[in-house]
Design a protein around this motif. Structure first.
Motif, mmCIF file in Angstrom:
data_model
loop_
_atom_site.group_PDB
_atom_site.id
_atom_site.type_symbol
_atom_site.label_atom_id
_atom_site.label_comp_id
_atom_site.label_asym_id
_atom_site.label_seq_id
_atom_site.Cartn_x
_atom_site.Cartn_y
_atom_site.Cartn_z
ATOM 1 N N TYR A 1 1.116 -0.901 -0.137
ATOM 2 C CA TYR A 1 -0.018 0.144 -0.197
ATOM 3 C C TYR A 1 1.201 1.201 0.382
ATOM 4 O O TYR A 1 1.159 2.166 1.116
ATOM 5 N N PRO A 2 1.396 1.625 -1.201
ATOM 6 C CA PRO A 2 2.188 2.395 -1.168
ATOM 7 C C PRO A 2 2.509 3.572 -0.705
ATOM 8 O O PRO A 2 2.497 4.729 -0.603
ATOM 9 N N SER A 3 0.574 4.159 -0.340
ATOM 10 C CA SER A 3 0.526 5.884 0.205
ATOM 11 C C SER A 3 0.451 5.809 1.466
ATOM 12 O O SER A 3 0.482 6.393 2.230
ATOM 13 N N ARG A 4 0.564 4.317 2.103
ATOM 14 C CA ARG A 4 0.503 4.644 4.047
ATOM 15 C C ARG A 4 2.658 4.191 3.679
ATOM 16 O O ARG A 4 3.179 4.156 3.907
ATOM 17 N N LEU A 5 2.489 5.947 5.005
ATOM 18 C CA LEU A 5 3.741 6.273 5.238
ATOM 19 C C LEU A 5 4.410 5.866 6.369
ATOM 20 O O LEU A 5 3.698 6.400 7.396
ATOM 21 N N LEU A 6 5.551 5.856 7.071
ATOM 22 C CA LEU A 6 5.927 6.124 8.278
ATOM 23 C C LEU A 6 7.309 7.755 7.720
ATOM 24 O O LEU A 6 7.910 7.587 7.134
ATOM 25 N N VAL A 7 6.718 8.437 8.649
ATOM 26 C CA VAL A 7 7.307 10.119 8.262
ATOM 27 C C VAL A 7 8.039 10.007 9.997
ATOM 28 O O VAL A 7 7.522 9.731 10.828
ATOM 29 N N ARG A 8 8.476 10.927 10.056
ATOM 30 C CA ARG A 8 9.113 12.133 10.921
ATOM 31 C C ARG A 8 9.657 13.104 10.893
ATOM 32 O O ARG A 8 9.494 13.623 9.738
ATOM 33 N N CYS A 9 9.092 13.736 12.328
ATOM 34 C CA CYS A 9 9.484 15.407 12.054
ATOM 35 C C CYS A 9 10.208 16.109 12.748
ATOM 36 O O CYS A 9 11.240 15.123 12.888
ATOM 37 N N ALA A 10 10.448 17.073 11.960
ATOM 38 C CA ALA A 10 11.384 17.961 12.823
ATOM 39 C C ALA A 10 12.109 17.465 14.011
ATOM 40 O O ALA A 10 13.361 18.110 14.343
ATOM 41 N N GLU A 11 10.805 17.584 15.074
ATOM 42 C CA GLU A 11 11.464 17.220 16.392
ATOM 43 C C GLU A 11 12.111 15.580 16.489
ATOM 44 O O GLU A 11 13.194 15.151 17.378
ATOM 45 N N GLY A 12 11.661 14.896 15.700
ATOM 46 C CA GLY A 12 12.513 13.428 15.527
ATOM 47 C C GLY A 12 11.194 12.789 15.860
ATOM 48 O O GLY A 12 11.666 11.246 15.932
ATOM 49 N N SER A 13 10.554 12.602 16.474
ATOM 50 C CA SER A 13 9.291 12.083 16.486
ATOM 51 C C SER A 13 8.806 11.085 15.331
ATOM 52 O O SER A 13 9.325 12.028 14.437
ATOM 53 N N PHE A 14 8.009 10.089 15.748
ATOM 54 C CA PHE A 14 7.824 9.246 14.371
ATOM 55 C C PHE A 14 6.203 8.977 14.262
ATOM 56 O O PHE A 14 5.282 9.587 15.184
ATOM 57 N N GLY A 15 5.203 9.208 12.810
ATOM 58 C CA GLY A 15 4.077 8.802 12.662
ATOM 59 C C GLY A 15 3.934 8.016 11.161
ATOM 60 O O GLY A 15 4.510 7.891 10.687
ATOM 61 N N LEU A 16 2.153 7.946 11.146
ATOM 62 C CA LEU A 16 2.024 7.149 10.512
ATOM 63 C C LEU A 16 1.239 7.926 9.194
ATOM 64 O O LEU A 16 -0.266 8.706 10.024
ATOM 65 N N TRP A 17 1.464 8.037 8.275
ATOM 66 C CA TRP A 17 0.480 8.620 7.258
ATOM 67 C C TRP A 17 -0.763 7.713 6.524
ATOM 68 O O TRP A 17 0.009 6.461 5.824
ATOM 69 N N PHE A 18 -1.898 7.132 6.417
ATOM 70 C CA PHE A 18 -2.234 6.553 5.992
ATOM 71 C C PHE A 18 -2.754 6.456 4.579
ATOM 72 O O PHE A 18 -3.222 5.393 3.764
#
Length: 85
Positions: free
Chosen positions: A14-31
């Motif tokens: 599912y290529p639209s699902r991403l693991l991302v990192r913000c400027a502070e270094g914390s991580f998140g998921l984009w579905f």
């Protein structure tokens, strides 16, 4: 999460699902299924596990910065054709 994130990994199926990192270094998921949804924050341990999972493809560095509105979305499915048409 902030308005800009780095995309560090992508789901293989599912290529639209991403693991991302913000400027502070914390991580998140984009579905990628709702353009108005916020990124789902996750802890560093889960992010490390996901980066090594076989269903996730790590993206090569350098990781570019993207605005949330530029992240990919799941393509809309076309309606099924009616029988006989």
């Amino acid at each position: 999460m902030h308005a800009y994130v780095q995309v560090v990994a992508q789901h293989r199926l599912y290529p639209s699902r991403l693991l991302v990192r913000c400027a502070e270094g914390s991580f998140g998921l984009w579905f990628g299924d709702d353009p108005t949804a916020a990124i789902e924050a996750i802890d560093d341990g889960l992010a490390a596990h996901l980066e090594s999972a076989h269903v996730v493809r790590p993206l090569p560095a350098p990781h570019l910065w993207f605005h949330l509105s530029d992240l990919p979305l799941v393509p809309a499915q076309a309606p099924r054709p009616l029988p006989g048409r």
